[in-house]
Design a protein around this motif. Structure first.
Motif, mmCIF file in Angstrom:
data_model
loop_
_atom_site.group_PDB
_atom_site.id
_atom_site.type_symbol
_atom_site.label_atom_id
_atom_site.label_comp_id
_atom_site.label_asym_id
_atom_site.label_seq_id
_atom_site.Cartn_x
_atom_site.Cartn_y
_atom_site.Cartn_z
ATOM 1 N N ARG A 29 0.943 -1.445 -0.046
ATOM 2 C CA ARG A 29 0.304 0.250 -0.622
ATOM 3 C C ARG A 29 1.094 1.274 -0.305
ATOM 4 O O ARG A 29 0.835 2.330 -1.046
ATOM 5 N N TYR A 30 2.035 1.682 0.670
ATOM 6 C CA TYR A 30 2.694 2.623 0.952
ATOM 7 C C TYR A 30 3.271 2.598 -0.955
ATOM 8 O O TYR A 30 3.765 3.409 -0.789
ATOM 9 N N CYS A 31 3.467 1.391 -1.359
ATOM 10 C CA CYS A 31 4.505 1.306 -3.061
ATOM 11 C C CYS A 31 3.361 1.848 -3.832
ATOM 12 O O CYS A 31 3.884 0.869 -5.025
ATOM 13 N N HIS A 32 2.193 2.225 -3.456
ATOM 14 C CA HIS A 32 1.075 1.888 -4.886
ATOM 15 C C HIS A 32 1.189 2.837 -5.856
ATOM 16 O O HIS A 32 0.603 2.359 -6.725
ATOM 17 N N GLU A 33 2.103 3.018 -5.917
ATOM 18 C CA GLU A 33 2.705 4.132 -7.117
ATOM 19 C C GLU A 33 3.184 2.550 -7.670
ATOM 20 O O GLU A 33 2.831 3.333 -9.179
ATOM 21 N N TYR A 34 4.153 1.528 -7.292
ATOM 22 C CA TYR A 34 4.838 0.596 -7.841
ATOM 23 C C TYR A 34 4.198 -0.526 -8.380
ATOM 24 O O TYR A 34 4.620 -0.853 -8.819
ATOM 25 N N ILE A 35 3.585 -0.711 -7.490
ATOM 26 C CA ILE A 35 2.933 -2.430 -6.924
ATOM 27 C C ILE A 35 1.274 -2.137 -7.072
ATOM 28 O O ILE A 35 1.112 -1.716 -6.140
#
Length: 141
Positions: A29-35
């Motif tokens: 969720r923290y990396c939602h821009e990536y994953i």
């Protein structure tokens, strides 16, 4: 003392079923821009890990790789520094190299989950990462 019946009753077994999926979900969720939530790397993005670079369309379900990506790429400057400091302390706790921490955490997942090794204090480590990421998500918005 073993588990009785179809449901786990030992605290460490229950923790193994909860701690890793929660950490993985929050990290994704923290990396939602990536994953994507299913672990697929988004189009035009890549995940820079301590091992291979995971490219768009490929799966990244290794929590160590995701934590490494947050510390080195996706995290805010403050979070990157907090994760670096935590990694140094965790390396001391596990008696491993600072650059081996995320691999160590990822490597224990299956051995703990399948009862090959019993982890007790290590779940505190995972909870610290969960707390740190939640804290960062609250204050970075």
């Amino acid at each position: 003392m073993g588990d009785a019946g179809p449901f786990p009753t030992s605290n460490h077994v229950i923790a193994s079923y909860v701690a890793y999926p929660v950490l993985e979900g929050i990290a994704k969720r923290y990396c939602h821009e990536y994953i994507h939530e299913n672990g697929t790397v988004k189009e035009g993005k890549s995940i820079h890990t301590y091992d291979p670079v995971v490219r768009a369309g490929e799966q990244v379900n290794n929590i160590g790789w995701i934590l490494s990506h947050i510390e080195n790429v996706a995290g805010s400057p403050e979070l990157k520094e907090e994760m670096r400091q935590m990694r140094i302390q965790v390396a001391d706790f596990y008696s491993c190299g600072e650059n081996q921490v995320y691999g160590t955490i990822a490597g224990y997942r299956n051995t703990w989950l399948h009862g090959e090794e019993v982890a007790i204090a290590e779940y505190g480590t995972l909870m610290n990462y969960i707390s740190l990421l939640l804290w960062a998500m609250m204050f970075e918005k």
